[in-house]
Scaffold this motif. Structure first.
Motif, PDB file in Angstrom:
ATOM      1  N   ASN A 102       0.807  -1.219   0.000  1.00  0.00           N
ATOM      2  CA  ASN A 102       0.000   0.000   0.000  1.00  0.00           C
ATOM      3  C   ASN A 102       0.840   1.269   0.000  1.00  0.00           C
ATOM      4  O   ASN A 102       0.289   2.366  -0.099  1.00  0.00           O
ATOM      5  CB  ASN A 102      -0.917   0.036   1.225  1.00  0.00           C
ATOM      6  N   HIS A 103       2.164   1.153   0.106  1.00  0.00           N
ATOM      7  CA  HIS A 103       2.994   2.358   0.229  1.00  0.00           C
ATOM      8  C   HIS A 103       4.008   2.483  -0.900  1.00  0.00           C
ATOM      9  O   HIS A 103       5.023   3.170  -0.770  1.00  0.00           O
ATOM     10  CB  HIS A 103       3.717   2.377   1.586  1.00  0.00           C
ATOM     11  N   ILE A 104       3.724   1.840  -2.021  1.00  0.00           N
ATOM     12  CA  ILE A 104       4.593   1.905  -3.185  1.00  0.00           C
ATOM     13  C   ILE A 104       3.746   2.295  -4.395  1.00  0.00           C
ATOM     14  O   ILE A 104       2.626   1.813  -4.560  1.00  0.00           O
ATOM     15  CB  ILE A 104       5.303   0.552  -3.413  1.00  0.00           C
ATOM     16  N   TYR A 105       4.268   3.196  -5.224  1.00  0.00           N
ATOM     17  CA  TYR A 105       3.546   3.591  -6.432  1.00  0.00           C
ATOM     18  C   TYR A 105       3.488   2.408  -7.393  1.00  0.00           C
ATOM     19  O   TYR A 105       4.430   1.604  -7.482  1.00  0.00           O
ATOM     20  CB  TYR A 105       4.222   4.778  -7.097  1.00  0.00           C
ATOM     21  N   ALA A 106       2.395   2.310  -8.131  1.00  0.00           N
ATOM     22  CA  ALA A 106       2.171   1.160  -9.005  1.00  0.00           C
ATOM     23  C   ALA A 106       3.328   0.945  -9.973  1.00  0.00           C
ATOM     24  O   ALA A 106       3.806  -0.179 -10.153  1.00  0.00           O
ATOM     25  CB  ALA A 106       0.859   1.338  -9.763  1.00  0.00           C
ATOM     26  N   ARG A 107       3.817   2.018 -10.584  1.00  0.00           N
ATOM     27  CA  ARG A 107       4.886   1.876 -11.573  1.00  0.00           C
ATOM     28  C   ARG A 107       6.153   1.275 -10.966  1.00  0.00           C
ATOM     29  O   ARG A 107       6.934   0.614 -11.649  1.00  0.00           O
ATOM     30  CB  ARG A 107       5.214   3.231 -12.202  1.00  0.00           C
ATOM     31  N   ASP A 108       6.355   1.513  -9.666  1.00  0.00           N
ATOM     32  CA  ASP A 108       7.578   1.049  -9.014  1.00  0.00           C
ATOM     33  C   ASP A 108       7.544  -0.436  -8.673  1.00  0.00           C
ATOM     34  O   ASP A 108       8.590  -1.024  -8.374  1.00  0.00           O
ATOM     35  CB  ASP A 108       7.844   1.862  -7.741  1.00  0.00           C
TER      36      ASP A 108
ATOM     37  N   TRP B  71      -1.136   1.548  10.634  1.00  0.00           N
ATOM     38  CA  TRP B  71      -1.160   3.001  10.466  1.00  0.00           C
ATOM     39  C   TRP B  71       0.253   3.559  10.240  1.00  0.00           C
ATOM     40  O   TRP B  71       0.399   4.663   9.683  1.00  0.00           O
ATOM     41  CB  TRP B  71      -1.786   3.671  11.696  1.00  0.00           C
ATOM     42  N   ARG B  72       1.264   2.839  10.638  1.00  0.00           N
ATOM     43  CA  ARG B  72       2.638   3.333  10.516  1.00  0.00           C
ATOM     44  C   ARG B  72       3.098   3.484   9.072  1.00  0.00           C
ATOM     45  O   ARG B  72       4.123   4.106   8.796  1.00  0.00           O
ATOM     46  CB  ARG B  72       3.603   2.410  11.263  1.00  0.00           C
ATOM     47  N   ILE B  73       2.328   2.921   8.138  1.00  0.00           N
ATOM     48  CA  ILE B  73       2.718   3.024   6.733  1.00  0.00           C
ATOM     49  C   ILE B  73       1.561   3.581   5.895  1.00  0.00           C
ATOM     50  O   ILE B  73       1.476   3.403   4.699  1.00  0.00           O
ATOM     51  CB  ILE B  73       3.200   1.645   6.220  1.00  0.00           C
ATOM     52  N   GLN B  74       0.632   4.320   6.551  1.00  0.00           N
ATOM     53  CA  GLN B  74      -0.456   4.949   5.814  1.00  0.00           C
ATOM     54  C   GLN B  74       0.032   6.258   5.183  1.00  0.00           C
ATOM     55  O   GLN B  74       1.158   6.696   5.410  1.00  0.00           O
ATOM     56  CB  GLN B  74      -1.650   5.193   6.735  1.00  0.00           C
ATOM     57  N   ARG B  75      -0.820   6.869   4.397  1.00  0.00           N
ATOM     58  CA  ARG B  75      -0.431   8.101   3.689  1.00  0.00           C
ATOM     59  C   ARG B  75       0.083   9.150   4.676  1.00  0.00           C
ATOM     60  O   ARG B  75      -0.365   9.236   5.811  1.00  0.00           O
ATOM     61  CB  ARG B  75      -1.613   8.659   2.894  1.00  0.00           C
ATOM     62  N   ASP B  76       1.047   9.935   4.213  1.00  0.00           N
ATOM     63  CA  ASP B  76       1.653  11.042   4.965  1.00  0.00           C
ATOM     64  C   ASP B  76       2.622  10.588   6.054  1.00  0.00           C
ATOM     65  O   ASP B  76       3.089  11.414   6.833  1.00  0.00           O
ATOM     66  CB  ASP B  76       0.587  11.964   5.590  1.00  0.00           C
ATOM     67  N   THR B  77       2.935   9.291   6.112  1.00  0.00           N
ATOM     68  CA  THR B  77       3.964   8.827   7.043  1.00  0.00           C
ATOM     69  C   THR B  77       5.303   8.750   6.302  1.00  0.00           C
ATOM     70  O   THR B  77       5.338   8.731   5.067  1.00  0.00           O
ATOM     71  CB  THR B  77       3.610   7.445   7.625  1.00  0.00           C
ATOM     72  N   PRO B  78       6.436   8.702   7.019  1.00  0.00           N
ATOM     73  CA  PRO B  78       7.749   8.745   6.368  1.00  0.00           C
ATOM     74  C   PRO B  78       7.998   7.608   5.376  1.00  0.00           C
ATOM     75  O   PRO B  78       8.728   7.793   4.397  1.00  0.00           O
ATOM     76  CB  PRO B  78       8.724   8.664   7.552  1.00  0.00           C
ATOM     77  N   GLY B  79       7.406   6.443   5.616  1.00  0.00           N
ATOM     78  CA  GLY B  79       7.652   5.313   4.727  1.00  0.00           C
ATOM     79  C   GLY B  79       6.723   5.233   3.536  1.00  0.00           C
ATOM     80  O   GLY B  79       6.883   4.358   2.676  1.00  0.00           O
TER      81      GLY B  79
END
Length: 215
Positions: A128-134, A184-192
Motif C-alpha cells: 500500500n505504500h509503493i507507487y504502481a509503476r515502481d 497506520w505506521r505506513i499509511q499516507r503522509d507517514t515517512p515510509g
C-alpha cells in the motif's frame, strides 16, 4: 501451482498480477465492470491468467489480493475467502472514499476494517505504500545491493510469512511492522509512504511514524 486471485485489477492490481505471473503463479483477475473488460490485461499476462467475477476470483484463490477503493470494501466476497490469506493494499482517501468516522478518529485501521469484514480470513497489509509503476520498476533479485523493502502487518504469523515470501519472490525485502493495528505506521503522509527505502531505511521510517493527531 498456487493461484493468486485479485479483487480489483487497477493500477496496483494489474502490476501485482504481472509480478505474480513473472514469478510462476496462476492469476485470476476481476474488477467491478465484468471479466470481459479485462481481456487486454489477460492477453498481456498470457496462459497463466484468466478473468472472472470477484466471487469466482476469490473462490479460485489460494492467496487473494484486495485492491479496490476502500469505500467498496463491503463488496468483497466473504464466504469464498474463508480460511485464506488476504492481502490488503488499500489506503484511506476521504476525498474518494467519503468520511469514515472510525478512521478519522484513528480508532482502527483500513486493514482492521477489512479483517472485520472477513472474520474467517487472515488479512495482511502489504503493497500500500509503493507507487504502481515502481512495483515492476524497482523489483530486484534477492541479495541485490540497495534492494527496496516493503512493509507487512498482520495478526496471523503464518499468513505474514506467506506474504513475506511472496514479496521476496516479487523482488523486494519484507519488513514486519507488527499486528494489523500497527498498519497506520505506513499509511499516507507517514515517512515510509512513497519513497524508495531499503530494509534499514523502512525500519527507521516505521519507528518514526506519527499518528495524524500527533503531527
Amino acid at each position: 501451482m498456487t493461484t493468486i486471485g485479485f479483487i480489483g485489477s487497477g493500477h496496483i492490481g494489474s502490476q501485482l498480477a504481472r509480478l505474480a505471473v513473472r514469478s510462476g503463479y496462476d492469476v485470476v483477475v476481476s474488477n467491478s465492470r465484468g471479466p470481459e473488460t479485462l481481456s487486454g490485461l489477460v492477453a498481456e499476462l498470457g496462459p497463466h491468467a484468466r478473468a472472472a467475477t470477484a466471487s469466482e476470483a476469490a473462490r479460485a484463490a489460494d492467496i487473494a489480493v484486495v485492491t479496490i477503493p476502500l469505500k467498496n470494501l463491503e463488496k468483497v466476497p466473504v464466504d469464498e475467502l474463508a480460511g485464506k490469506t488476504v492481502i490488503d493494499t488499500n489506503n484511506y482517501y476521504p476525498q474518494r472514499d467519503g468520511s469514515i468516522p472510525e478512521l478519522d478518529s484513528e480508532q482502527t485501521t483500513t486493514a482492521e476494517l477489512l479483517q472485520a469484514h472477513l472474520p474467517s480470513s487472515h488479512v495482511v497489509k502489504a503493497f500500500n505504500h509503493i507507487y504502481a509503476r515502481d512495483l515492476t520498476g524497482d523489483s530486484l533479485p534477492a541479495g541485490s545491493p540497495d534492494r527496496r523493502a516493503l512493509s507487512i502487518a498482520g495478526d496471523d504469523e503464518g499468513a505474514k510469512a506467506q506474504v513475506a515470501h511472496l514479496i521476496d519472490e516479487f523482488g523486494f525485502d519484507a519488513v514486519d511492522a507488527g499486528p494489523l493495528a500497527e498498519g497506520w505506521r505506513i499509511q499516507r503522509d507517514t515517512p515510509g509512504y512513497g519513497p524508495r527505502l531499503d530494509k534499514a531505511g523502512l525500519t527507521k521510517a516505521l519507528a518514526e511514524a506519527k499518528r495524524y493527531r500527533d503531527m
